[in-house]
Design a protein around this motif. Structure first.
Motif, short mmCIF file in Angstrom:
data_model
loop_
_atom_site.label_atom_id
_atom_site.label_comp_id
_atom_site.label_asym_id
_atom_site.label_seq_id
_atom_site.Cartn_x
_atom_site.Cartn_y
_atom_site.Cartn_z
N MET A 296 -21.40 15.98 -27.95
CA MET A 296 -20.69 16.30 -29.18
C MET A 296 -20.05 14.99 -29.70
O MET A 296 -20.11 14.49 -30.70
N LEU A 297 -19.59 14.43 -28.72
CA LEU A 297 -18.83 12.99 -28.71
C LEU A 297 -19.88 11.77 -29.10
O LEU A 297 -19.89 11.30 -30.23
N LEU A 298 -21.04 11.75 -28.27
CA LEU A 298 -22.26 10.84 -28.64
C LEU A 298 -22.95 11.07 -29.64
O LEU A 298 -23.13 10.03 -30.53
N VAL A 299 -23.33 12.18 -30.17
CA VAL A 299 -24.24 12.47 -31.37
C VAL A 299 -23.80 12.66 -32.67
O VAL A 299 -24.01 12.23 -33.75
N GLU A 300 -22.44 13.45 -32.73
CA GLU A 300 -21.87 13.91 -33.51
C GLU A 300 -20.83 13.14 -34.25
O GLU A 300 -20.24 13.48 -35.24
N LEU A 301 -20.13 12.20 -33.43
CA LEU A 301 -18.86 11.47 -33.74
C LEU A 301 -19.17 10.87 -35.27
O LEU A 301 -18.23 10.70 -36.17
N PRO A 302 -20.15 10.03 -35.45
CA PRO A 302 -20.39 9.18 -36.51
C PRO A 302 -20.26 10.03 -37.94
O PRO A 302 -19.86 9.82 -38.93
N THR A 303 -21.18 11.23 -37.81
CA THR A 303 -21.34 12.00 -38.86
C THR A 303 -20.00 12.83 -39.27
O THR A 303 -19.26 12.85 -40.53
N TYR A 304 -19.01 13.17 -38.36
CA TYR A 304 -17.81 13.64 -38.45
C TYR A 304 -16.93 12.40 -39.22
O TYR A 304 -16.16 12.72 -40.23
N MET A 305 -17.17 11.37 -38.77
CA MET A 305 -16.07 10.26 -39.47
C MET A 305 -16.75 9.76 -40.58
O MET A 305 -15.97 9.65 -41.71
N PRO A 430 -26.72 19.42 -31.97
CA PRO A 430 -27.07 18.76 -33.41
C PRO A 430 -27.65 19.95 -34.03
O PRO A 430 -27.22 19.93 -35.23
N VAL A 431 -28.38 21.03 -33.56
CA VAL A 431 -28.69 22.09 -34.37
C VAL A 431 -27.47 23.09 -34.74
O VAL A 431 -27.22 23.72 -35.73
N PHE A 432 -26.60 23.19 -33.75
CA PHE A 432 -25.19 24.14 -33.89
C PHE A 432 -24.26 23.32 -34.92
O PHE A 432 -23.70 24.12 -35.91
N VAL A 433 -24.10 22.12 -34.79
CA VAL A 433 -23.36 21.36 -35.88
C VAL A 433 -24.18 21.33 -37.18
O VAL A 433 -23.45 21.70 -38.58
N GLY A 434 -25.38 21.06 -37.33
CA GLY A 434 -26.16 21.04 -38.49
C GLY A 434 -26.04 22.62 -39.24
O GLY A 434 -25.97 22.51 -40.58
N ALA A 435 -26.12 23.66 -38.44
CA ALA A 435 -26.01 24.92 -39.06
C ALA A 435 -24.69 25.39 -39.63
O ALA A 435 -24.62 26.06 -40.73
N LEU A 436 -23.57 24.80 -39.13
CA LEU A 436 -22.31 24.91 -39.40
C LEU A 436 -21.84 24.32 -40.34
O LEU A 436 -21.14 24.71 -41.44
N THR A 437 -22.39 22.97 -40.72
CA THR A 437 -21.93 22.17 -41.72
C THR A 437 -22.91 21.84 -42.81
O THR A 437 -22.57 21.18 -43.74
N HIS A 438 -24.04 22.47 -42.88
CA HIS A 438 -25.29 22.40 -43.87
C HIS A 438 -24.70 22.77 -45.10
O HIS A 438 -24.20 24.16 -45.50
N GLY A 439 -24.33 21.86 -46.30
CA GLY A 439 -23.90 22.13 -47.50
C GLY A 439 -22.16 22.76 -47.44
O GLY A 439 -21.80 23.14 -48.31
N ASN A 440 -21.59 22.37 -46.18
CA ASN A 440 -20.42 22.85 -45.79
C ASN A 440 -19.47 21.82 -44.96
O ASN A 440 -19.18 22.27 -43.88
N GLN A 441 -19.57 20.61 -45.41
CA GLN A 441 -18.91 19.46 -44.50
C GLN A 441 -17.68 19.81 -44.71
O GLN A 441 -16.73 18.85 -45.77
N THR A 442 -16.60 20.65 -44.16
CA THR A 442 -15.52 20.94 -44.05
C THR A 442 -14.47 20.73 -42.76
O THR A 442 -15.16 20.68 -41.86
N VAL A 443 -13.24 20.68 -43.16
CA VAL A 443 -12.43 20.30 -42.01
C VAL A 443 -12.57 21.72 -41.22
O VAL A 443 -12.49 21.83 -39.94
N ASN A 444 -12.62 23.01 -41.90
CA ASN A 444 -12.63 24.31 -41.33
C ASN A 444 -13.78 24.47 -40.42
O ASN A 444 -13.83 24.96 -39.31
N SER A 445 -14.88 24.03 -40.88
CA SER A 445 -16.34 24.03 -40.20
C SER A 445 -16.18 23.15 -39.07
O SER A 445 -16.42 23.83 -37.87
#
Length: 503
Positions: A296-305, A430-445
């Motif tokens: 989660m930290l290694l792969v998704e941190l740049p996307t979150y930032m 990556p699939v889990f984060v992609g499904a939750l944030t697809h078109g929905n890049q929100t703090v809640n997601s």
């Protein structure tokens, strides 16, 4: 080193180059996490999402159409702009597949890699692992310009190559790390994962921003090829195989390591005993849970930032590297503290493993919860991410050192088994984060993402604390005595050795 010893011990040369091998592999793994941010045309994706929403009368809008979903732009954040858009209109699910393809290959070669390293040459297994990653990193830009499917294939093959590295290094560590230095040497080797990330993240960001995304792969792949030459010349499978090792260092291994650290004859694997071993299953579950947080930290941190904290690619990559720098420093401090405490007989090895795993699970879990509650407080979020990643370093003295404790004769196989299970989160995340944030890049997601990760890390803490052990398991010596064991240690010798290196 005692008087008359080598200026640079062979085991330290091994430690440096083994750490460098993981630095290269992990650097070439995470560089795509940065490069993809500028490879993708975010403006085109936003327009596609708006068009889809308007055609379907969807009330769920993306971050570009409703600023309350992500953090507001800040003049001090040097936020992302359209000039950083790339040529590829890959939506979040496709990006998730691309980032996850590596792990589909990585999971396939774990067990074969462990057995090849135990039966043949761990040195050459590690070399092949790095070489494959270097070669296909150089081919990534070509693949991207063909199709995202070609990128999937390239990343899958890189994963195949990388999958053999950790089990093979575990075999080498069982030969090159004396018991009184095992925590330190193991931590320094595995810290290469964070060191590679520390270097690759900002370096990739600078290359992508100043030269172009293609340079990320060409420059880093080219530099990685230098290691391939050094490894061939300077590293050997065991101290007894090293033609230039100093006699004083050879004597050290003869005194404290079984058979002087030499390779053992090929031994059958006691599969049934492993499958019914409670400490092994505790290790496997803990390793799997820990990797969910790690990836989660290694792969998704740049996307979150980028999408939530609104940092541009240059600042994003620099800040993404800060947590891994903290991890690298903490790994050195923690491993030396554990070796010192153990050598002073304040704690035994089982306590070292459980305490280290507690630090690597409970404290990051609390940090993930803190990031969820911090919302758009950028400073708090960055500090908590850095601390959470830093505490992950304790895993090098915990779950990653435990296979050698349980069964040094099968260290590669055990790590291969646990790392196979631990790779599953690599393509789930990556699939889990992609499904939750697809078109929905929100703090809640992202709060859902982080709370889920914290819960999984707490499972690791509970399981490993209750069921793990660092005692040598009886089945480690199942095939080293009796018929067919000619040339192998006798039971009395083995018992005496276990006393010298007992946990």
């Amino acid at each position: 080193m005692t008087r008359g010893g080598p200026c640079l011990p062979a085991r330290y040369v091994f430690t440096f180059l083994a750490s460098a091998s993981l630095a290269i592999i992990y650097g070439l793994k995470v560089n795509l996490s940065v490069a993809i941010v500028v490879m993708v045309n975010s403006t085109a994706l936003s327009e596609m999402a708006l068009t889809y929403d308007s055609h379907n009368n969807d009330t769920h809008l993306n971050e570009s159409s409703n600023s309350e979903f992500a953090c507001p732009a800040n003049a001090n954040t040097n936020q992302t702009d359209s000039s950083q858009d790339g040529p590829f209109a890959w939506p979040e699910p496709i990006q998730g597949l691309i980032l996850g393809a590596y792990f589909w290959g990585y999971i396939v070669t774990q067990i074969p890699g462990g057995r090849m390293a135990e039966m043949f040459s761990a040195k050459w297994v590690v070399w092949a692992s790095v070489f494959v990653n270097v070669l296909f990193t150089l081919l990534t830009p070509v693949a991207a310009n063909i199709s995202y499917i070609a990128v999937l294939v390239v990343r899958f093959i890189e994963g195949l190559g990388a999958g053999v590295s950790m089990p093979a290094l575990q075999v080498l560590l069982s030969k090159w790390a004396p018991p009184n230095e095992r925590n330190k040497i193991s931590s320094l080797v595995y810290a290469g994962m964070s060191l590679g990330t520390v270097i690759a993240l900002p370096f990739s960001g600078i290359l992508a921003e100043k030269i172009g995304w293609e340079s990320v792969f060409y420059v880093q792949g080219g530099l990685g090829s230098i290691w391939c030459i050094l490894w061939i010349l300077l590293v050997f499978d065991s101290p007894k195989d090293h033609p230039r090792i100093h006699p004083a260092e050879r004597d050290l291994f003869e005194k404290c390591m079984e058979n002087g650290g030499a390779k053992r004859p090929n031994l059958p694997v006691p599969w049934k005993a492993i499958a019914t071993s409670v400490p092994f299953w505790a290790l496997l579950v803990a390793h799997m849970c820990n990797n969910f947080g790690w990836y989660m930290l290694l792969v998704e941190l740049p996307t979150y930032m980028k999408h939530i904290l609104r940092f541009n690619i240059g600042k994003n990559s620099l800040l993404s590297a800060v947590p891994y720098l903290c991890l690298w420093v903490f790994s050195i401090i923690w491993s030396n503290l554990m070796d010192y405490s153990k050598n002073k007989k304040w704690i035994n090895t089982t306590t070292v493993r459980k305490l280290s795993t507690a630090v690597a699970s409970l404290l990051p879990a609390l940090c993930f919860i803190g990031v969820s509650l911090a919302g758009c407080d950028r400073i708090t979020a960055i500090v908590l991410m850095s601390l959470g990643t830093m505490f992950m370093a304790a895993m090098y003295c915990g779950i990653l050192a435990n296979p050698t404790d349980l069964a040094s004769n099968y260290a590669g196989t055990l790590l291969a088994l646990t790392n196979t299970a631990a790779t599953i989160p690599g393509f789930i995340v990556p699939v889990f984060v992609g499904a939750l944030t697809h078109g929905n890049q929100t703090v809640n997601s992202w709060q859902i993402v982080f709370f889920t990760t914290a819960a999984i890390l707490l499972v690791e803490l509970i399981v490993f604390t209750l069921f793990s052990s660092a005692e040598e398991q009886p089945w480690n010596q199942a095939y080293t005595t009796g018929a067919g064991a000619k040339g192998r240690p006798r039971a009395a010798e083995t018992k005496q050795l276990n006393k010298r290196t007992s946990v």
